[in-house]
Design a protein around this motif. Sequence first.
Motif: not given
Length: 449
Positions: A125, A127-131, A134-135, A168
């Motif tokens: 969740e 990473f959805e907020k701070y995409p 993510k990687y 991910d």
Amino acid sequence: MLPGQPHVNFRQFSGYINVDSNAGRSLFYYFVEAENDPLNQPLTIWLSGGPGCSSVGDSFIGVGPFITTNNAHGLKRNLHAWNKVSNVLFIDSPVGSGWSYSNTRSDYEIGDSSTNDDLLAFLLEWFEKYPIFKYRDLYIGGTGYAGHFVPNFAKTLLHHNNETKSCDFNLKGLALGNPVLRLKLDILAEHELYASKGMIPKKLFRQILKHCFGIGEDNYSDNVAPWSESCQRPMRKSVMFAFNVTSVADAKQRQVDFHRTPCDGKIEDLISGKDVTKIIDQVDMCIPFRTDFYFNIPAVQKVFHGNRTSSRYPWMGCCPHSGLHYSLSDKDIDMLPTLKQILRLSIPVTIFSGDEDGVIPVIGTLKHVKTLAKDMNLNLTKNEAWHHENKEGGWLYSYGDLLTLMRLEFAGMRSFGIDLSGFPCIFPRHAFIVLLALLGRLPRRDRLI
């Protein structure tokens, strides 16, 4: 900006991530961007032990960008902050730690599995907020009972990548400070340390070994029965004898640092704006005490977006009033098999251990590391001193290219909780050097030699 905060050139965020909306379960976090070029720096997740110590509170004691001023009404820069080389995410986990909470009473009956499930739900969740993060190269670190949290979480992230056929989570390494890996052996190592330093009679240590089962490195079992009274009695005598006190509680305050006495500050002094410090050998033992005070200032809680349940209890860095009950059997789980799985996937593991800590002594951790290396046929490739600022900082043991133990001289764990399972903060200068080494960015003059 936080109340009393100096100006900085990096951004910071905090708030809640819901990990189970039906149960009303949410974890609190504090995210600090790297000081320079954050979009090209790695992401480090920090998990404090306990279980039940606040990672967010821990950030103001050792590895975060700020520590409190001497009167605890403001903040000053931490010269050894980890966000000098990485973006850092502090997560209050499990539920009941810091400002993390649930509206479902049964959620406070938890263990390693449920804690790990919540962490995975949180990160997906988050990473959805701070995409944009993510990687990024990902590191996970922590101290004390994070010896369970961190390897379990890493294993889950790697399993997720395999199951989803994705990348991910770009996991690059783990850092464990004075970690709980084999709890009952770690407890026995505590008394072995006292005997080796002449703090207790060797006869007393032999009594402990006699009455506390015949477990060792080669036959450690998750199913060992709880300590008997005949075992606990000489243990209590040992810890009180070691520190020349009349109660186990007083002794446990001294365990976290053999040669530095705990803070004896008074809350009334902080309320009136007086300075409260106790500096021993360059370490201010009152930083955790002042941090607890700072986190209870209403303006601080408002800016942090924390305490949204309006708890009637004061905020505490460890031993919270949340009613957290952690599985006793999970604490005895052997973590070496999990570390072995991670190492086999070529994920480096760095363990740092302060030699002044009596809670999870390096004398036991070194045995665990040797056992793990032997089981994996990893040869000792380095066995040498390392230096910092032209002074010997400790000793380095490397097994192959993946497993490293750094013994830190004059370092002890500092906490004002008395949970036997682990404590949250190691001397920040040493911790910062460990992170630099983990990221492969150790300055030439401070290089491991």
